[in-house]
Motif scaffolding. Structure first.
Motif, PDB file in Angstrom:
ATOM      1  N   ARG A 191      88.318   8.419  31.005  1.00 29.72           N
ATOM      2  CA  ARG A 191      87.776   9.684  30.478  1.00 29.72           C
ATOM      3  C   ARG A 191      88.886  10.620  30.006  1.00 29.72           C
ATOM      4  NH1 ARG A 191      84.422  10.857  35.354  1.00 29.72           N
ATOM      5  NH2 ARG A 191      83.403   8.842  35.507  1.00 29.72           N
ATOM      6  N   ARG A 192      90.119  10.295  30.369  1.00 25.16           N
ATOM      7  CA  ARG A 192      91.256  11.105  29.909  1.00 25.16           C
ATOM      8  C   ARG A 192      91.632  10.676  28.484  1.00 25.16           C
ATOM      9  NH1 ARG A 192      89.882  11.803  35.236  1.00 25.16           N
ATOM     10  NH2 ARG A 192      91.177  13.403  36.181  1.00 25.16           N
ATOM     11  N   SER A 193      92.288  11.610  27.790  1.00 28.34           N
ATOM     12  CA  SER A 193      92.710  11.292  26.436  1.00 28.34           C
ATOM     13  C   SER A 193      94.067  10.591  26.507  1.00 28.34           C
ATOM     14  CB  SER A 193      92.792  12.613  25.672  1.00 28.34           C
ATOM     15  OG  SER A 193      93.338  12.389  24.422  1.00 28.34           O
ATOM     16  N   LEU A 194      94.029   9.262  26.489  1.00 31.93           N
ATOM     17  CA  LEU A 194      95.281   8.507  26.560  1.00 31.93           C
ATOM     18  C   LEU A 194      95.042   7.068  26.129  1.00 31.93           C
ATOM     19  CD1 LEU A 194      94.762   6.620  29.272  1.00 31.93           C
ATOM     20  CD2 LEU A 194      95.585   8.607  30.478  1.00 31.93           C
ATOM     21  N   GLN A 195      96.137   6.352  25.910  1.00 30.72           N
ATOM     22  CA  GLN A 195      96.059   4.909  25.662  1.00 30.72           C
ATOM     23  C   GLN A 195      96.715   4.214  26.851  1.00 30.72           C
ATOM     24  OE1 GLN A 195      98.017   4.417  21.862  1.00 30.72           O
ATOM     25  NE2 GLN A 195      96.240   5.188  20.736  1.00 30.72           N
ATOM     26  N   PHE A 196      96.208   3.022  27.177  1.00 29.71           N
ATOM     27  CA  PHE A 196      96.723   2.315  28.356  1.00 29.71           C
ATOM     28  C   PHE A 196      97.197   0.915  27.953  1.00 29.71           C
ATOM     29  CE2 PHE A 196      96.192  -0.557  31.963  1.00 29.71           C
ATOM     30  CZ  PHE A 196      96.894   0.112  32.949  1.00 29.71           C
ATOM     31  N   LEU A 235      96.499  -0.742  19.008  1.00 36.17           N
ATOM     32  CA  LEU A 235      96.072   0.580  19.485  1.00 36.17           C
ATOM     33  C   LEU A 235      95.965   1.522  18.290  1.00 36.17           C
ATOM     34  CD1 LEU A 235      98.488   0.778  22.550  1.00 36.17           C
ATOM     35  CD2 LEU A 235      96.029   0.356  22.631  1.00 36.17           C
ATOM     36  N   ASP A 236      95.147   2.574  18.422  1.00 35.53           N
ATOM     37  CA  ASP A 236      95.034   3.537  17.328  1.00 35.53           C
ATOM     38  C   ASP A 236      96.408   4.124  17.021  1.00 35.53           C
ATOM     39  OD1 ASP A 236      92.357   3.082  17.348  1.00 35.53           O
ATOM     40  OD2 ASP A 236      91.885   4.810  18.634  1.00 35.53           O
ATOM     41  N   ALA A 237      96.697   4.235  15.720  1.00 28.97           N
ATOM     42  CA  ALA A 237      98.001   4.781  15.333  1.00 28.97           C
ATOM     43  C   ALA A 237      97.932   6.304  15.446  1.00 28.97           C
ATOM     44  CB  ALA A 237      98.327   4.368  13.903  1.00 28.97           C
ATOM     45  N   ASP A 238      98.212   6.797  16.626  1.00 30.65           N
ATOM     46  CA  ASP A 238      98.105   8.230  16.870  1.00 30.65           C
ATOM     47  C   ASP A 238      99.251   8.645  17.781  1.00 30.65           C
ATOM     48  OD1 ASP A 238      97.518  10.796  17.573  1.00 30.65           O
ATOM     49  OD2 ASP A 238      95.412  10.406  18.090  1.00 30.65           O
ATOM     50  N   GLU A 239     100.235   9.277  17.186  1.00 32.51           N
ATOM     51  CA  GLU A 239     101.436   9.596  17.974  1.00 32.51           C
ATOM     52  C   GLU A 239     101.181  10.662  19.036  1.00 32.51           C
ATOM     53  OE1 GLU A 239     103.631  12.812  15.087  1.00 32.51           O
ATOM     54  OE2 GLU A 239     103.571  10.685  14.522  1.00 32.51           O
ATOM     55  N   ARG A 240     100.060  11.419  18.887  1.00 27.39           N
ATOM     56  CA  ARG A 240      99.798  12.474  19.878  1.00 27.39           C
ATOM     57  C   ARG A 240      99.155  11.937  21.149  1.00 27.39           C
ATOM     58  NH1 ARG A 240      96.152  15.712  16.230  1.00 27.39           N
ATOM     59  NH2 ARG A 240      95.717  13.519  15.934  1.00 27.39           N
ATOM     60  N   GLN A 241      98.607  10.714  21.072  1.00 24.03           N
ATOM     61  CA  GLN A 241      98.005  10.131  22.274  1.00 24.03           C
ATOM     62  C   GLN A 241      99.102   9.626  23.209  1.00 24.03           C
ATOM     63  OE1 GLN A 241      94.785   9.448  23.461  1.00 24.03           O
ATOM     64  NE2 GLN A 241      94.245  11.023  21.962  1.00 24.03           N
ATOM     65  N   PRO A 242      99.150  10.091  24.451  1.00 19.99           N
ATOM     66  CA  PRO A 242     100.147   9.547  25.378  1.00 19.99           C
ATOM     67  C   PRO A 242      99.829   8.077  25.700  1.00 19.99           C
ATOM     68  CG  PRO A 242      98.640  11.031  26.524  1.00 19.99           C
ATOM     69  CD  PRO A 242      98.308  11.127  25.068  1.00 19.99           C
ATOM     70  N   VAL A 243     100.880   7.261  25.730  1.00 20.79           N
ATOM     71  CA  VAL A 243     100.708   5.858  26.104  1.00 20.79           C
ATOM     72  C   VAL A 243     101.157   5.695  27.555  1.00 20.79           C
ATOM     73  CG1 VAL A 243     101.463   3.480  25.688  1.00 20.79           C
ATOM     74  CG2 VAL A 243     101.034   5.016  23.747  1.00 20.79           C
ATOM     75  N   LEU A 244     100.213   5.309  28.401  1.00 22.06           N
ATOM     76  CA  LEU A 244     100.481   5.075  29.830  1.00 22.06           C
ATOM     77  C   LEU A 244     100.632   3.573  30.012  1.00 22.06           C
ATOM     78  CD1 LEU A 244     100.377   6.037  32.869  1.00 22.06           C
ATOM     79  CD2 LEU A 244      97.898   5.719  32.738  1.00 22.06           C
ATOM     80  N   ALA A 245     101.769   3.137  30.587  1.00 18.50           N
ATOM     81  CA  ALA A 245     102.037   1.696  30.645  1.00 18.50           C
ATOM     82  C   ALA A 245     102.260   1.206  32.062  1.00 18.50           C
ATOM     83  CB  ALA A 245     103.275   1.376  29.803  1.00 18.50           C
ATOM     84  N   MET A 246     101.975  -0.087  32.238  1.00 20.49           N
ATOM     85  CA  MET A 246     102.337  -0.781  33.480  1.00 20.49           C
ATOM     86  C   MET A 246     102.899  -2.145  33.110  1.00 20.49           C
ATOM     87  SD  MET A 246      99.433  -0.442  36.416  1.00 20.49           S
ATOM     88  CE  MET A 246     100.293  -0.873  37.920  1.00 20.49           C
ATOM     89  N   ILE A 247     104.017  -2.507  33.735  1.00 18.21           N
ATOM     90  CA  ILE A 247     104.573  -3.859  33.591  1.00 18.21           C
ATOM     91  C   ILE A 247     104.791  -4.326  35.013  1.00 18.21           C
ATOM     92  CG2 ILE A 247     106.511  -5.235  32.757  1.00 18.21           C
ATOM     93  CD1 ILE A 247     107.026  -2.945  30.706  1.00 18.21           C
TER      94      ILE A 247
END
Ligand code: ADP
Length: 485
Positions: A324-329, A291-303
């Motif tokens: 379309r939201r600014s986030l990582q999944f 993933l892009d190394a960007d600490e400001r991007q929220p990481v949304l996770a599912m396990i």
């Protein structure tokens, strides 16, 4: 008390979901309360691969299933100080999966767990362990109360043994063709609507629900829900009928097994007192998953198990708008083929923004809990849910549907007094996205977000209180069993 917990999966020996965590953490908590607790489970391929120190007990059990006399063995291992009895019958249990493959369940699951139920009851007198209570879990153990109330009702060894069955998920009922009844040597008179029959099939779980002395499930809200047609999977009538013997006890988590301060899978430890390490885990996760190394991007996770129950259809419907939201999944999951396909197609489509791992991986799960900011559980129903509790423990804020145990453990951060996560009600993409937008807004307010994470890191989800409630139920079960004699 002398307690035997019988389960088809127990962490760290074998696990597909939350049952395994409960089946290890509850016995540990009961042992801490001073009870003599032991565990019985199958000896799967995945267990034998772990090369545990176990000893064969030379019990020579003989169980007839489908007209064949089958010789099974019991091995004893340990979960810390707790004895674990493993039923060893290679033809049934030395397989890659616990219950099946991604293509479906093993066709002989009724024989496998029918043998397991019979063997447990045959083994105990030989083990010289006479339990006050048998704590059974889910359909795989549902025939045990049937056998105890039926063919073994006069067996003096079990005269003082109460039974409690816990429903971890009513969606799995152990349904098999009618002829299975005779293959398992059960009394044909049991096959009727008021007995083990469920719309022409045999249900293991129904047997447990009818004949156990007490029934529990894993959260108070799910306990109410399963007595209604929407969540009862056809069993709501039986459960209403047993209302006075039915109770919801919230699961805890094993705070030693799930501890960001001591978790060896993490690159840096952290805690409520020293939360800084969480940031390093996020960086490491982003790097490891591409993933892009960007600490400001929220990481949304599912396990998650990839099962429709988990609301994957809601996520799938929300997907284009979510992107379309600014986030990582980040997703880690295994299960049903059509959901695997959906996520497999996403694997390389959003470079730097989306990471999909299909499979079961405990260590990666821990890294995701630690490295993520938000933890998504849009479940249609959720008996308790451990994911949101573990996420809170690791400072990942839950974004969940208001159902079952999720409703009992997550309170909305936008309410007064402010809670620990974000909730939505309707099972729709729009409702999910609205809750997500509230969470993302909070994320951008860094001091507000840090307060939320600090609150999560200091919550207490330990087992002790719930373990005491189980002991009360065990006592009640034993009393009602005695009254029957
Ligand atoms: P369920 O029991 O319905 O699967 P829970 O939320 O109660 O759901 O428990 C899920 C447990 O299984 C959690 O401990 C979660 O971390 C773990 N888990 C689920 N899927 C995976 C996976 N693919 N890899 C590793 N751990 C997983």
């Amino acid at each position: 008390m002398k307690i035997l917990l019988v389960a088809s999966e127990v962490t760290p020996f074998a696990k597909t979901g939350g049952l395994a965590d409960v089946a290890a953490a509850l016995p540990r908590a009961l042992a801490r309360l001073g009870h003599d607790v032991r565990i019985f489970m199958p000896w799967y391929h995945s267990v034998s691969e772990q090369r545990l120190a176990t000893e064969p007990l030379n019990l020579a059990l003989e169980v007839e299933i489908a007209g064949v006399m089958r010789s099974a063995e019991v091995r004893r291992g340990w979960l810390g100080d707790i004895p674990v009895y493993f039923l060893d019958y290679p033809e049934f249990f030395q397989r890659q999966g616990l219950y099946g493959t991604p293509a479906g369940d093993y066709p002989d699951n009724a024989w496998r767990f029918g043998l397991f139920c019979r063997a447990v009851l045959d083994a105990l007198p030989q083990l010289d362990f006479q339990p006050d209570v048998l704590h059974l879990n889910d359909w795989q153990t549902g025939l045990i109360p049937v056998l105890l109330r039926g063919e073994r009702s006069k067996d003096p060894f079990y005269a003082g043994t109460g039974t409690v069955i816990t429903i971890h998920n009513l969606g799995y009922q152990g349904l098999f063709p009618a002829e299975t009844l005779s293959e398992l040597g059960l009394d044909p008179a049991l096959f009727h609507m008021g007995g083990l029959e469920y719309y022409g099939q045999l249900s293991f779980l129904k047997g447990g629900l009818l004949f156990a002395d007490r029934i529990t499930t894993v959260s108070p809200t799910y306990c109410e829900e399963i007595q209604t047609p929407l969540f009862g999977h056809g069993f709501e009538g039986i459960l209403q009928g047993r209302r006075k013997d039915l109770l919801g006890i919230l699961n805890g988590i094993d705070c030693k097994q799930w501890d960001p301060e001591r978790d060896l899978a993490l690159v840096a430890p952290y805690s409520a007192a020293h939360p800084e390490g969480k940031e390093r885990n996020k960086q490491a996760l982003q790097e490891q998953l591409g993933l892009d190394a960007d600490e400001r991007q929220p990481v949304l996770a599912m396990i998650t198990r990839l099962a429709t129950q988990k609301g994957l259809d809601i996520l799938e419907a929300a997907w284009p708008r979510l992107m379309r939201r600014s986030l990582q999944f980040v997703l880690l999951g295994d299960g049903e083929q059509h959901h695997r396909e959906f996520f497999r197609k996403l694997q390389n489509r959003y470079r730097g923004r989306v990471s999909i791992t299909l499979g079961f991986d405990d260590s990666l799960a821990r890294q995701i809990y630690a490295g993520s900011d938000l933890f998504l559980m849009p479940s249609h129903y959720e008996p308790c849910g451990l994911g949101q509790l573990i996420a809170l423990r690791y400072g990942s804020i839950p974004l969940v549907r208001r159902t079952g145990g999720l409703a009992d453990t997550v309170r909305d951060a936008d309410q007064t007094p402010p809670g620990n996560g974000f909730l939505f009600g309707p099972p729709t993409a729009t409702a999910l996205l609205q809750a997500l937008d509230r969470a993302l807004k909070r994320y951008r307010d860094s001091s507000g977000w840090n307060r939320l994470v600090a609150g999560a890191l200091s919550e207490d989800f330990s087992w002790e209180r719930s373990a005491r409630r189980y002991v009360e139920i065990y006592q009640q079960a034993r009393e009602s069993r005695k009254k029957l004699n």
